[in-house]
Design a protein around this motif. Sequence first.
Motif, PDB file in Angstrom:
ATOM      1  N   ILE A 129       3.834  -9.374  14.904  1.00  6.97           N
ATOM      2  CA  ILE A 129       4.858  -8.459  15.401  1.00  6.97           C
ATOM      3  C   ILE A 129       4.649  -7.047  14.855  1.00  6.97           C
ATOM      4  O   ILE A 129       4.233  -6.860  13.705  1.00  6.97           O
ATOM      5  CB  ILE A 129       6.265  -8.979  15.020  1.00  6.97           C
ATOM      6  N   GLY A 130       4.901  -6.048  15.690  1.00  8.58           N
ATOM      7  CA  GLY A 130       4.799  -4.650  15.271  1.00  8.58           C
ATOM      8  C   GLY A 130       5.586  -3.767  16.227  1.00  8.58           C
ATOM      9  O   GLY A 130       6.047  -4.212  17.286  1.00  8.58           O
ATOM     10  N   TRP A 131       5.746  -2.515  15.850  1.00  5.75           N
ATOM     11  CA  TRP A 131       6.447  -1.530  16.689  1.00  5.75           C
ATOM     12  C   TRP A 131       5.465  -0.442  17.105  1.00  5.75           C
ATOM     13  O   TRP A 131       4.671   0.033  16.295  1.00  5.75           O
ATOM     14  CB  TRP A 131       7.594  -0.874  15.928  1.00  5.75           C
ATOM     15  N   LEU A 132       5.535  -0.030  18.382  1.00  4.57           N
ATOM     16  CA  LEU A 132       4.809   1.153  18.826  1.00  4.57           C
ATOM     17  C   LEU A 132       5.698   2.383  18.703  1.00  4.57           C
ATOM     18  O   LEU A 132       5.273   3.441  18.264  1.00  4.57           O
ATOM     19  CB  LEU A 132       4.343   0.981  20.270  1.00  4.57           C
ATOM     20  N   SER A 146      -2.379  -0.835  16.866  1.00  3.16           N
ATOM     21  CA  SER A 146      -1.336   0.017  16.287  1.00  3.16           C
ATOM     22  C   SER A 146      -1.337   1.361  16.993  1.00  3.16           C
ATOM     23  O   SER A 146      -2.332   1.760  17.609  1.00  3.16           O
ATOM     24  CB  SER A 146      -1.548   0.211  14.781  1.00  3.16           C
ATOM     25  N   GLN A 147      -0.221   2.054  16.895  1.00  5.98           N
ATOM     26  CA  GLN A 147      -0.052   3.359  17.521  1.00  5.98           C
ATOM     27  C   GLN A 147       0.199   4.406  16.453  1.00  5.98           C
ATOM     28  O   GLN A 147       0.898   4.147  15.472  1.00  5.98           O
ATOM     29  CB  GLN A 147       1.126   3.325  18.501  1.00  5.98           C
ATOM     30  N   LEU A 189      -4.977   2.504  18.173  1.00  6.25           N
ATOM     31  CA  LEU A 189      -6.138   1.984  17.465  1.00  6.25           C
ATOM     32  C   LEU A 189      -6.203   0.491  17.720  1.00  6.25           C
ATOM     33  O   LEU A 189      -5.250  -0.239  17.432  1.00  6.25           O
ATOM     34  CB  LEU A 189      -6.027   2.256  15.965  1.00  6.25           C
ATOM     35  N   THR A 190      -7.316   0.041  18.302  1.00  8.22           N
ATOM     36  CA  THR A 190      -7.514  -1.385  18.534  1.00  8.22           C
ATOM     37  C   THR A 190      -8.736  -1.845  17.751  1.00  8.22           C
ATOM     38  O   THR A 190      -9.664  -1.066  17.492  1.00  8.22           O
ATOM     39  CB  THR A 190      -7.716  -1.705  20.023  1.00  8.22           C
ATOM     40  N   LEU A 203      -4.351   8.685  24.199  1.00  4.19           N
ATOM     41  CA  LEU A 203      -3.456   8.376  25.310  1.00  4.19           C
ATOM     42  C   LEU A 203      -3.162   9.586  26.182  1.00  4.19           C
ATOM     43  O   LEU A 203      -2.620   9.441  27.277  1.00  4.19           O
ATOM     44  CB  LEU A 203      -2.137   7.803  24.768  1.00  4.19           C
ATOM     45  N   VAL A 204      -3.526  10.782  25.716  1.00  6.50           N
ATOM     46  CA  VAL A 204      -3.307  12.003  26.496  1.00  6.50           C
ATOM     47  C   VAL A 204      -4.491  12.270  27.421  1.00  6.50           C
ATOM     48  O   VAL A 204      -4.328  12.508  28.615  1.00  6.50           O
ATOM     49  CB  VAL A 204      -3.056  13.205  25.574  1.00  6.50           C
TER      50      VAL A 204
END
Length: 348
Positions: free
Chosen positions: A109-112, A164-165, A173-174, A192-193
């Motif tokens: 589990i994680g948050w972006l 993670s973002q 980052l993957t 992402l831009v």
Amino acid sequence: PTALFSPTALSSPTPTYPPYSDAPFSVAFVRNGDLWLSEVGGSGELRLTAESAGWPVQEYAVSPACDKIAYIVYHSPPEPNALIKQVDLLTGAVSVLTGENDPYIEYGIGWLDDAHITFSLSEFTASGYTKETPAWERFEPFHHLVFDLVTGERTFVPESLHFSQSPDGHYWLTGSCYYVYECPLEYVLHDLVTGERWRVAESIGWGRFLGWSPDSQWMLFSAYERGEAMAPVQLVLINVETREERQTTPSDKNVRTASWSPNGQSIALIQCDLEICGLWTMRKDGSGLQRVSAEITDGAWYIDWTPDGSRLVFTREDTSVLWSVRVDGTDLRPIIFDAVMPSVLCGH
């Protein structure tokens, strides 16, 4: 001969500490399968969840705003299952986010950001499940899903054993690998831009990502060479704009873990020499390595900062006890007992 006296066993002295007088701060942790919150120097401890028997909290993540905690409860076989739940720290409300009536075990589990969480699905399914499942649920493990907390929409992110973002939302980052124990992760940075992506962290070997700098300009990794006996672990900083990779700790020392300071100007780390470990700090560019005058043992795996940056919070060999010390090395003290998986919240 008759003994003239019998020695009396004396109990070991128990250390005493003066009342905590620094700025209050809050720590989330797990105790007996439930989430708890402790306000150190404030109102004390509060139990956040009351999970059913056999459904302990396995992992959790605090939202970027530090107002919610997403967590996973796991029910063991013969009917393995997992639920992703959320507790609102402002209201105390607990809700199920996802995982009901499916055959999968959610993890990682994680948050972006404050509206999106991320997690993975295990390849193992609960017995007796026969329903038709969407195609994205039938992928092999080590992929991620992004879950929109508002709409419930799920986005599949392939080949992402790590995901993670950056704090500013500019980068993903993957890290991918066919099987985690067979090769080091291949980290890819996604802009992402612009849509650009490129390989990073090619020099870290068998390491792991430790965190983004608060300004999203630096990534912190550990690095070691697999196959070498007792290979020491170093810290490596990578600039997201220049892609410069910079080793910041000595090659003959072993770093357990590290953490960015709240203002992003410093890094705290647990560094060991043989069996003797210590708390250290350094500047964000890796210079100015300085020891904090507190010794800990080899079993420490967690370190963080208080929100005002004045103290360090860490585990020692007794990992169910959380300790804290001022950055100048004074006022070393235990702050929470019987606590596992601690996490300092970003605000009081």
